[in-house]
Design an enzyme around this catalytic site. Structure first.
Site, mmCIF file in Angstrom:
data_model
loop_
_atom_site.group_PDB
_atom_site.id
_atom_site.type_symbol
_atom_site.label_atom_id
_atom_site.label_comp_id
_atom_site.label_asym_id
_atom_site.label_seq_id
_atom_site.Cartn_x
_atom_site.Cartn_y
_atom_site.Cartn_z
ATOM 1 N N HIS A 5 0.840 -1.200 0.000
ATOM 2 C CA HIS A 5 0.000 0.000 0.000
ATOM 3 C C HIS A 5 0.873 1.247 0.000
ATOM 4 O O HIS A 5 1.843 1.326 0.746
ATOM 5 C CB HIS A 5 -0.913 0.037 1.232
ATOM 6 C CG HIS A 5 -1.979 -1.014 1.225
ATOM 7 N ND1 HIS A 5 -1.724 -2.318 1.574
ATOM 8 C CD2 HIS A 5 -3.303 -0.945 0.905
ATOM 9 C CE1 HIS A 5 -2.851 -3.023 1.470
ATOM 10 N NE2 HIS A 5 -3.813 -2.219 1.066
ATOM 11 N N LYS B 107 -1.331 -8.140 -4.031
ATOM 12 C CA LYS B 107 -2.228 -6.977 -4.001
ATOM 13 C C LYS B 107 -1.374 -5.712 -3.955
ATOM 14 O O LYS B 107 -0.586 -5.526 -3.023
ATOM 15 C CB LYS B 107 -3.136 -7.060 -2.772
ATOM 16 C CG LYS B 107 -4.107 -5.901 -2.614
ATOM 17 C CD LYS B 107 -4.904 -6.079 -1.325
ATOM 18 C CE LYS B 107 -5.803 -4.890 -1.050
ATOM 19 N NZ LYS B 107 -6.456 -5.003 0.274
ATOM 20 N N ARG C 45 -10.883 0.854 -9.355
ATOM 21 C CA ARG C 45 -11.579 -0.173 -8.566
ATOM 22 C C ARG C 45 -12.591 -0.915 -9.437
ATOM 23 O O ARG C 45 -12.793 -2.124 -9.285
ATOM 24 C CB ARG C 45 -12.272 0.460 -7.358
ATOM 25 C CG ARG C 45 -11.320 0.950 -6.275
ATOM 26 C CD ARG C 45 -12.097 1.544 -5.108
ATOM 27 N NE ARG C 45 -11.241 2.033 -4.051
ATOM 28 C CZ ARG C 45 -10.784 1.311 -3.029
ATOM 29 N NH1 ARG C 45 -11.090 0.030 -2.946
ATOM 30 N NH2 ARG C 45 -10.021 1.856 -2.098
#
Length: 213
Positions: A112, A139, A176
């Site tokens: 992140h 991710k 997204r």
């Protein structure tokens, strides 16, 4: 597929939220819990669960030290969940991955960036470094400060399978929607907004259908 993000004060409250919703997967944010007593009640739904105990510095909701997090990882792995999520830069990432392999639990290895989006070369190097650890899913989530940041992140899908990649923030919402189509699954909150720019499941699915049919 959409994973519903579950925040709760304790395992019992999390269980009730799962029982009253209809997702194929749930990310249980252990860092939202005030108490971990009775964590085992979630075993009923373990095959649908992703357990995530983040540090505050990694976007966690409540402070958790590494010792507590390791203890939580060990406890939830006994429940045989679908996945546990651990941050790539975390000091305990390697240990968590080894534990997960021993227990036969999938790992989502996360990165992140809450400030911006690195250039594509850096993102690709990051992806390659993460692939070396052989997690089940990678991710990569950055913050969009311009519309072009979305394109940089979405280009990663050309270079990896089992990848979840999108941007946070208001300018990242379109990524997204693309991740709902391109990734194994993406995330939507059961209630409120757990991360900047999150879309509710209904809105995410509606926009996905509009774009991709």
């Amino acid at each position: 597929m959409i994973a519903g993000v579950v925040t709760a004060r304790n395992p019992g409250e999390a269980l009730e939220k799962i029982k009253t919703s209809k997702f194929n997967l749930y990310e249980v944010r252990l860092d939202s819990f005030e108490s971990f007593e009775g964590l085992e009640v979630l075993g009923e739904y373990s095959k649908k669960l992703i357990f995530t105990p983040r540090r505050r510095e990694e976007g966690g909701i409540r402070p958790l030290d590494d010792g507590t997090r390791l203890s939580l990882y060990r406890r939830v792995m006994e429940l045989k969940p679908a996945y546990v999520d651990v941050e790539f830069a975390s000091d305990i990432a390697q240990e968590v991955m080894e534990l997960a392999k021993e227990k036969g639990v999938g790992v989502i290895l996360s990165y992140h960036d809450f400030n911006g989006t690195p250039d594509f070369g850096k993102l690709l190097t990051l992806l390659e470094d993460m692939e070396e650890l052989e997690p089940e899913i990678i991710k990569i989530v950055t913050t969009a400060n311009s519309p072009l940041d979305n394109l940089r992140v979405l280009r990663l899908y050309e270079h990896a399978e089992n990848l979840i990649a999108f941007c946070m923030g208001p300018l990242g919402r379109i990524s997204r929607v693309f991740s709902a189509q391109l990734a194994p699954f993406t995330y939507a909150p059961l209630e409120g907004e757990v991360a900047p720019g999150q879309l509710r499941a209904e809105e995410l699915d509606r926009l996905r259908v509009m774009l991709f049919g």
